[in-house]
Design a protein around this motif. Structure first.
Motif: not given
Length: 258
Positions: A179-184
């Motif tokens: 999610x988004x740039x760096x939510x994993x």
């Protein structure tokens, strides 16, 4: 500016909050990657005292590990609603977030998806397929179209709105998402290298014998066939996620000096 070891020069090391939902979970490959980056790790052992970070300002990134409970067990684990909100606050602030197994299910809940309990049991080393989006994503791009990794779960989740599915398996369609740039979130245990698996085997033999009959007897052979490839994949994933924290820090330093 970057140091000779690849780390950006900065006054303070990266600070990572780790939420341990079950005792002796172990960071495995992720510990190695964070150590290489000189990170400071602060453990929050919520299984022991329910204590979580008071806010998001004290840490650059958040890791939420696995556990035997489900992501919906608020009655028996009353800290869960607060943890759900915390993961969302970190993510909405643009900070790196990583949810592993139960952590991925908590992340899915935080972003409005559904948790599905007891319908997706996987245990042991399995092959995971990387989606087209995953092959282009920083987290999994080095792994090609397929990799072997360790699994231990019975629950799964729907994909949060706006999330990108990065990896899949026949049992659990959503094995990894961003999610988004760096939510994993990763349903699989990429952190579980051979040492962590050996620790789990020693600590939970009765549980493993119940959910995976015959696995304990065949563990040495299975490890010889699969653990090396899984360890290499797990370390590559760990290093890729840690690099996203470093990029985040560089961007913040650039903004501060602009």
């Amino acid at each position: 500016m970057v140091s000779s070891g690849g780390r950006p020069y900065q006054e303070e090391p990266m600070r990572v909050a780790v939420i341990e939902n079950m005792r002796n979970t172990g960071l495995g490959a992720l510990a190695a990657a964070l150590d290489e980056a000189g990170a400071e790790i602060e453990w929050f052992r919520v299984w022991q005292d329910g204590m979580l970070p008071k806010d998001i300002s004290g840490h650059d990134a958040l890791v939420v590990l696995g556990g035997e409970q489900s992501a919906l067990d608020d009655e028996t684990h009353p800290y869960l609603p607060e943890l759900v909100q915390l993961t969302r606050r970190f993510g909405d602030a643009g900070k790196a977030v990583l949810g592993i197994c139960l952590g991925s299910q908590i992340l899915a809940r935080a972003y409005g998806a559904d948790n599905h309990l007891g319908i997706a049991r996987e245990f042991g080393w399995h092959k995971i397929a990387v989606t087209a989006e995953g092959r282009a994503d920083p987290l999994l791009s080095a792994l090609g179209g397929e990799f072997t990794i360790f699994e231990w779960h019975a629950d799964t989740f729907s994909l949060p709105e706006g999330a990108v599915c990065l990896a899949s398996s026949p049992v659990a369609e959503n094995q990894a998402f961003r999610i988004g740039r760096a939510v994993y979130g990763t349903q699989f245990h990429f952190e579980a290298n051979a040492a962590v698996v050996a620790q789990w085997t020693a600590e939970f033999p009765d549980t493993i014998a119940r959910i995976a009959p015959g696995w304990l007897e065949n563990r040495a052979e299975l490890a010889a066939r699969h653990a090396g490839a899984a360890d290499a994949a797990g370390l590559a994933i760990a290093r890729a996620w840690v690099s996203l924290i470093e990029q985040q820090e560089v961007e913040m330093l650039s903004q501060a000096s602009a």
